[in-house]
Design an enzyme around this catalytic site. Sequence first.
Site, PDB file in Angstrom:
ATOM      1  N   HIS A 124       0.849  -1.196   0.000  1.00  0.00           N
ATOM      2  CA  HIS A 124       0.000   0.000   0.000  1.00  0.00           C
ATOM      3  C   HIS A 124       0.882   1.242   0.000  1.00  0.00           C
ATOM      4  O   HIS A 124       1.831   1.340   0.780  1.00  0.00           O
ATOM      5  CB  HIS A 124      -0.908   0.018   1.232  1.00  0.00           C
ATOM      6  CG  HIS A 124      -1.688   1.298   1.372  1.00  0.00           C
ATOM      7  ND1 HIS A 124      -1.609   2.105   2.488  1.00  0.00           N
ATOM      8  CD2 HIS A 124      -2.545   1.921   0.533  1.00  0.00           C
ATOM      9  CE1 HIS A 124      -2.379   3.150   2.327  1.00  0.00           C
ATOM     10  NE2 HIS A 124      -2.964   3.067   1.151  1.00  0.00           N
ATOM     11  N   SER A 125       0.576   2.179  -0.870  1.00  0.00           N
ATOM     12  CA  SER A 125       1.292   3.454  -0.921  1.00  0.00           C
ATOM     13  C   SER A 125       2.795   3.216  -1.094  1.00  0.00           C
ATOM     14  O   SER A 125       3.215   2.502  -2.000  1.00  0.00           O
ATOM     15  CB  SER A 125       0.962   4.270   0.336  1.00  0.00           C
ATOM     16  OG  SER A 125       1.472   5.580   0.233  1.00  0.00           O
TER      17      SER A 125
END
Length: 905
Positions: free
Chosen positions: A173-174
Amino acid sequence: MFLHSVNLWNLAFYVFMVFLATLGLWDVFFGFEENKCSMSYMFEYPEYQKIELPKKLAKRYPAYELYLYGEGSYAEEHKILPLTGIPVLFLPGNAGSYKQVRSIGSIALRKAEDIDFKYHFDFFSVNFNEELVALYGGSLQKQTKFVHECIKTILKLYKGQEFAPKSVAIIGHSMGGLVARALLTLKNFKHDLINLLITQATPHVAPVMPLDRFITDFYTTVNNYWILNARHINLTTLSVAGGFRDYQVRSGLTFLPKLSHHTSALSVVSSAVPKTWVSTDHLSIVWCKQLQLTTVRAFFDLIDADTKQITQNSKKKLSVLSHHFIRHPSKHFEENPAIISDLTGTSMWVPVKVSKWTYVAYNESEKIYFTFPLENHRKIYTHVYCQSTMLQGVDLSWKAELLPTIKFLTLRLQDYPSLSHLVVYVPSVHGSKFVVDCEFFKKETRFIQLPVTHLFSFGLSSRKVMLNTNGLYYNIELLNFGQIYQAFKINVVSKCSAVKEEITSIYKLHIPWSYEDSLTIAQAPSSTEISLKLHIAQPENDSHVALLKMYTSSDCRYEVTIKTSFSQILGQVVRFHGGALPAYVISNMLLTYRGQLYSLFSTGCCLEYATMLDKEAKPYKVDPFVIIIKFLLGYKWFKELWDVLLLPELDAIILTSQSMCFPLISLILFLFGTCTAYWSGLLSSASVRLLSSLWLALKRPSELPKDIKMISPDLPFLTIVLIIVSWTTCGALAILLSYVYYVFKVVHLQASLTTFKNSQPVNPKHSRRSEKKSNHHKDSSVHHLRLSANDAEDSLRMHSTVINLLTWIVFLSMPSLVYWLKNLRYYFKLNPDPCKPLAFILIPTMAVLGNTYTVSIKSSKLLKTASQFPLPLAVGVIAFGSAHLYRVPCFAFIPLLLHALCNFM
C-alpha cells in the site's frame, strides 16, 4: 500598516487569486463522488501473532516487526508453527499500520472456509513503526533490506511441508509498493523470491512531495533499474489507483513507468475494475470491500492445483489479473476456455427475424434458444448488440463484458463471415425476472462525434447532440480531448415515454490509452452530470479517441451537452502542480528581497515588503529565462555544455516527459506564488506585531539598542551550541531553534520601537528623507551610536522579508524533524540527515542576521553584489526546484548569507 502599502487594485488581484486557488482546492478535496465502498468487517476478533526474528536482525532493526494475521480457530491453530498455506506479505505505506492487512486477510479466510480449506493463504504484515517515509526518504533503503530478511524468515516457516512455497506474493500500500519494487535492486536479492506484486495507491512515477534528496535518489534507482532491466524482470505486477477520491496520491503517479510492459505489468484505476467500479481514497483502498473481494478472487484463481501455491506461469498470472481487474466476461476464470459450445438437448428453439428484439421473463422453467439468422442482416447492418439483466448463469460468450446492472455483447458481423445464425441461450431460472435485449444496427448511426469545447471558453459556450433513435447502445466520440489540463462537465438529459417501472441507464467514460474508465448509473428520466477529466494524457503516437459509452433504453430519448468546467481546470492545476507552489512562492520572495537590497544600496532606505513585491515580482523576470534554457537544451552543443558543467536536468523537461505541461502553467503558478507570498507576508508581519504586544505586556523593553554590534558576546556560544545540536541530533531541529532565536530578536526590536514611539514625540524638523540620506554617508562609527527610529523601521522591513524566506525554509525542513521526533525512542541521531549541511551554514547566518540593522550594511562594498544575486537565484528555483523541492532552500539561503556577510565587508 502592511495593507496600507498596497493599492486597491493589487489587493483586489490578491483576493481574486485566493478565490481561484480556493476553487481549485475545492475541486481536489471535495469535487468527487461520495465514498461508495462497502466496509469490510471481521467475523471474528482479529489477532496479530508476532513472528520471532533472529536476534541480530531484531537488534539491527529495533523499530520493525513481522506479524501473522489470524482470526478465531485459524489464529489458534497457527500459533504452533510451521505453516501450511500460501504466504502473502502486506507492506504498509507512509504512516501505515501493519493492522491494515486485516481487511484482505479476513476476506481471504472466509473464502478459504467456503472451499473447506482446500487452499488457504497466510497473510503476513510488516510493522514499519508507522514511519513517515513519504516525508523523509532516509529510511526507505532500510525498510527494503528489512523486507528482504522478512521474506527469508517467512519461507523458513514452511520448511518440511509437502507443498512448501519457494516465493511469496506481496501487497504493497502506498510507499510499501515502492519498497517492494526496490527489493529487485538489492545486490543479494533473488528475483524468484517474489511471484506476484500488487500495489495499491503507490506513487511509482515520482514522489508526491520530493522533500529530500534521499526520496528522489531512491526513486531514480528503482525506476532506472526497472526500465533498464525490464526484459529480464519476470515479475507480474499490478498497480491499482484510487481515482479522483485519492487526493494524496494522484492516479497518474501510480501508472508503472514506461517500458515496464516487458515485466507483465498492469496499471488500472479502481473505478475501472470490474465488480468494483468505485473510486477510493488513499486509506479506503485497503479496506474497500468491492476491491478486496476482487483481489481475493484473483488470488484463488492464481493457485496451481499441482503445487498448491501461486502459479509460476507468467502468462496465466497476467490472464487472471486481466480477467478480474481489466475486463470481466461475467464468467469464472478458465485458463483454456472452450470455444465451441454444445447446443444439443431438449430445449425450445425460437427463431427471431426482426432487427430489434426484447425478451422478458419472470419465471422460466424451460431452457430456450433464440436464433437470429445473419444472412439478411449482414446486407443492412454492421453490428449486433445484446444485453441481459440476468447476472447469473451462462453468458453469451467470452467476448461479453460485465457492467453493474447488465452484461452485454457487441459483435461486428464482418468478423464472423462463416456464421449463419446468432444464438442467444436463456437457461431455466426459477423465481427471477430477467430481460434480454438484442438489436442489429449500422455503426454510423451509433457512433456520434462530439468535439469538446475550447479550454478558454470558461463554460460560457457548450456543444450538444441529440440521440433520437430507439437504440440500446451509443458511442459518443469526444474529439480533441486528451490533455490533463482539459476538464469538462457533461450533462445527459433523458426523456422517456410513459413507463411504470424504473429504467436504468449506464454511462461509461472510456479512455482507450489507459485503464481509468469510470461509470455513472442513472435512473431515467433524469438529468445526470458527469465530470470529464484525465489522470494520464494521451500519448503523442496514440490516435484513439476518448468515448462516452451509453447503455440506454429504447423507451427514452437522450440529450448530451458538454461544456468546459473552469473550476475543474483549476483543480487539475492544483492536482498536478500544487506541489511546485513553494518554489514559486520563494521565487517571488527572492525578487522582492532583491528589490529591497537594491533600494537600500541606491537610496539608503528600505521599502515595504508589499510595495516591493508589487514592483519586483514579475513573471517576465523569470519565465522567459527558463523557456530559453529549455529551448537551447534541444541543441546538441548546448546539451553537451550543460553536461560538462554538471548541471542537473531542467525540471521543465522532466514535467514534459510526464505529459504535465499545461499551457501557461508557469505563469499561473507564478501568480499563485505572488498571491501566497503577499498573504504570508501579511501573516508574518501581523504575527510579529502580535508577539511584540504580548512581549510588552509581559516585559517592557527599555529603549532602542544603543550599540548595534553584529556579534554580541553570547552569539558565538549560541552558534556553537546549535551546530552541536545539529550534529548530534537533527539538522532541522537546529534550524528551527535558530529560527526561533531570529524571530525573538525581531520581536524584541519591534517591541522596542513601539515603546520608543509611544514615549517620544516625532520631531517635525527632521524628515525621514534627510535622516536616511545622512545615515547613508555615515562611517563605521555608527555602530557605536544609538539606533534611530527610522533605521529601526527600515530594519524591520528588511527583517519582514527575511522572516518570510526563513519560514518557508523551516517549513520545507520540518518533515525530517517530524520523522526524527516520531522515532526518537529508537534513534537519538537522525542518520542520514538531509538538513545537516544546510544547518551548518544557515545557523551562523541567522545568528548574524538577527543582530543586523540596515544602517550597518548601507556602506558595505558587498551590498551591490548581494542585491544582484537574488534574480538569477529566483530563476534557478523555478528551473531546478519546482520538481525537486529539497533544492529550494539551497537557493534561498545564498542571498541570506551574502546579506550577513555585508556586515563584515
